[in-house]
Design a protein around this motif. Structure first.
Motif, short mmCIF file in Angstrom:
data_model
loop_
_atom_site.label_atom_id
_atom_site.label_comp_id
_atom_site.label_asym_id
_atom_site.label_seq_id
_atom_site.Cartn_x
_atom_site.Cartn_y
_atom_site.Cartn_z
N LEU A 8 -65.20 18.89 30.16
CA LEU A 8 -65.80 18.27 31.31
C LEU A 8 -65.59 16.83 31.37
N VAL A 9 -65.03 16.54 32.34
CA VAL A 9 -64.68 14.90 32.53
C VAL A 9 -65.44 14.33 33.90
N VAL A 10 -66.40 13.44 33.39
CA VAL A 10 -67.27 12.60 34.39
C VAL A 10 -66.14 11.74 35.24
N GLY A 11 -65.94 12.15 36.39
CA GLY A 11 -64.97 11.26 37.24
C GLY A 11 -65.54 10.06 37.99
N SER A 34 -53.53 26.56 25.48
CA SER A 34 -54.06 26.10 26.71
C SER A 34 -55.33 25.49 27.03
N SER A 35 -55.49 24.34 27.85
CA SER A 35 -56.62 23.66 27.90
C SER A 35 -57.11 23.65 29.23
N GLU A 36 -58.21 23.59 29.53
CA GLU A 36 -58.89 23.49 31.08
C GLU A 36 -59.77 22.01 31.23
N ILE A 37 -59.34 21.48 31.99
CA ILE A 37 -60.12 20.23 32.34
C ILE A 37 -60.76 20.41 33.67
N THR A 38 -62.17 19.73 33.97
CA THR A 38 -62.78 19.89 35.20
C THR A 38 -62.94 18.60 35.33
N LEU A 39 -62.61 17.85 36.33
CA LEU A 39 -62.91 16.53 36.78
C LEU A 39 -64.11 16.58 37.79
N PHE A 40 -65.01 16.28 37.25
CA PHE A 40 -66.30 16.49 37.94
C PHE A 40 -67.09 15.11 38.66
N CYS A 41 -67.48 15.08 39.78
CA CYS A 41 -68.05 14.06 40.30
C CYS A 41 -69.54 14.31 41.19
N THR A 42 -70.36 13.51 41.24
CA THR A 42 -71.30 13.71 42.37
C THR A 42 -71.21 12.62 43.25
N THR A 43 -71.89 13.14 44.54
CA THR A 43 -71.83 11.91 45.69
C THR A 43 -73.18 12.30 46.41
N GLU A 101 -78.29 15.01 35.92
CA GLU A 101 -78.83 16.46 35.78
C GLU A 101 -77.47 17.33 36.25
N ALA A 102 -76.78 16.95 37.36
CA ALA A 102 -75.86 17.53 37.96
C ALA A 102 -74.69 17.93 36.81
N ILE A 103 -74.47 16.99 36.13
CA ILE A 103 -73.55 17.09 35.03
C ILE A 103 -73.97 17.89 33.75
N ILE A 104 -75.18 17.94 33.41
CA ILE A 104 -75.82 18.81 32.34
C ILE A 104 -75.68 20.13 33.04
N ASN A 105 -76.28 20.30 34.17
CA ASN A 105 -76.19 21.64 34.83
C ASN A 105 -75.00 22.16 34.68
N GLU A 106 -73.82 21.38 35.03
CA GLU A 106 -72.62 21.94 34.94
C GLU A 106 -72.07 22.49 33.53
N VAL A 107 -72.67 21.71 32.55
CA VAL A 107 -72.41 22.03 31.38
C VAL A 107 -72.83 23.55 30.91
N PHE A 108 -74.11 23.71 31.26
CA PHE A 108 -74.75 25.18 31.15
C PHE A 108 -74.31 26.03 31.89
N ASP A 109 -73.61 25.75 33.02
CA ASP A 109 -73.24 26.80 34.01
C ASP A 109 -71.81 27.37 33.67
N TYR A 112 -68.76 24.37 28.53
CA TYR A 112 -67.82 23.46 28.04
C TYR A 112 -67.80 23.06 26.46
N ASP A 113 -67.01 22.56 25.97
CA ASP A 113 -66.67 22.13 24.54
C ASP A 113 -67.00 20.79 24.42
N LEU A 114 -66.57 19.91 25.29
CA LEU A 114 -66.70 18.53 25.23
C LEU A 114 -66.90 17.96 26.58
N LEU A 115 -67.95 16.75 26.56
CA LEU A 115 -68.07 16.12 27.71
C LEU A 115 -67.56 14.75 27.56
#
Length: 315
Positions: A8-11, A34-43, A101-109, A112-115
């Motif tokens: 999980l990448v905080v963009g 294979s690796s999965e990356i999620t580019l995650f942002c809040t607005t 909060e949004a980032i950590i909620n995404e981790v639980f949802d 992910y292995d790494l933030l």
């Protein structure tokens, strides 16, 4: 080479440069799996919540329009990146006024292995402080947090793990082993060399005045000897050569900074002792104080069994 396959990448929204995404891609590229990356942002824009002339549905539509626009902008950004076939990138933007909060909620949802998050110093008069989101993630993220600074990984560089060998606390001892394993993993991934560093406390200057008969030299030698013995046991458990271990007297964050500078380390690994309740206000160790002193990336690890105060199963 596949420890971190879901990252999980905080963009940084509205910005072309994405240091955290660059670092996550660098890690994923070095894996053959294979690796999965999620580019995650809040607005968030409070004015959208206060538009009384619009209905709730209209305000929702406006928010969705903003999010869609941001997704398109980030899609344009990642098209310039070199993405190997075994790596997939997903963009996710959520409307939220508390990013951590949004980032950590995404981790639980999504498990992910790494933030991974880019970090920076504030103005000169605030150099010991980073963003509040950094602190919250260090305290509350249940998974490893990689805080990325501007520079890239050094070729054939060094990895430095800050261990606490003087402790008899089982949690600290287990965390030492976890940090060493992580140092060895990243050393293999980055073709680097793992090093271990430990600081032991100086003798209090006032002790001789209070206890004239106290042998400060003998005390100091005993403390150093204990830390050297424990460091020897730790390095032997993990096959680390003696010349790659460093035990010095002094304040922990200063010792870490000095050794990091001496080794030109590209990554420093720290243990963060997880806490809950009122004590969660303070992290209880040196991780936060160390951040502003280092030039390298920082990987913060929690002990096994850590329960985040934001864990939906324990709230």
């Amino acid at each position: 080479m596949n420890r971190y396959r879901k990252i999980l990448v905080v963009g940084i929204i509205d910005q072309d440069e994405q240091p955290a995404l660059y670092r996550a891609l660098d890690i994923a590229k070095r894996s053959t799996k294979s690796s999965e990356i999620t580019l995650f942002c809040t607005t968030y824009d409070f004015s959208y919540e206060m538009t009384s002339m619009l209905s709730a549905d209209e305000r929702t539509a406006m928010r969705n329009g903003v999010v869609s626009q941001k997704v398109k902008m980030l899609n344009d950004v990642i098209e310039s990146y070199d993405i190997p076939e075994h790596v997939s990138i997903t963009i996710k933007i959520v409307w939220h006024n508390r990013p951590y909060e949004a980032i950590i909620n995404e981790v639980f949802d999504d498990g992910y292995d790494l933030l991974v998050k880019a970090t920076r110093e504030h103005a000169k008069f605030e150099t010991v402080f980073f963003t509040p989101t950094d602190w919250h993630l260090l305290r509350k993220s249940p998974i490893p947090v990689l805080l990325v600074k501007a520079r890239g990984w050094p070729d054939n560089g060094n990895i430095l793990a800050s261990v606490h060998v003087g402790s008899e606390n089982p949690t600290h001892l287990a965390l030492n082993h976890k940090m060493v394993e992580e140092a060895k993993y990243f050393a293999e991934v980055l073709n680097s060399t793992p090093h271990l560093v430990n600081a032991y406390p100086s003798t209090p200057p006032s002790i001789h005045a209070e206890l004239p008969e106290f042998d400060t030299v003998q005390y100091k030698d005993a403390i150093r000897g204990h830390h050297l013995t424990q460091m020897k046991a730790l390095r032997q458990d993990h096959g680390i050569p003696e010349e790659q271990t460093h035990v010095y007297e002094g304040i922990t964050e200063e010792v870490i900074s000095e050794v990091e500078d001496e080794l030109h380390a590209g990554l420093v690994i720290l243990g963060t002792t997880g806490r809950t309740g009122l004590s969660a206000i303070f992290i209880g160790n040196t991780a936060e104080n160390t951040l502003s002193l280092l030039n390298s990336d920082i990987l913060a690890l929690k002990p096994e069994g850590y329960i985040s105060p934001l864990d939906p199963n324990h709230i």
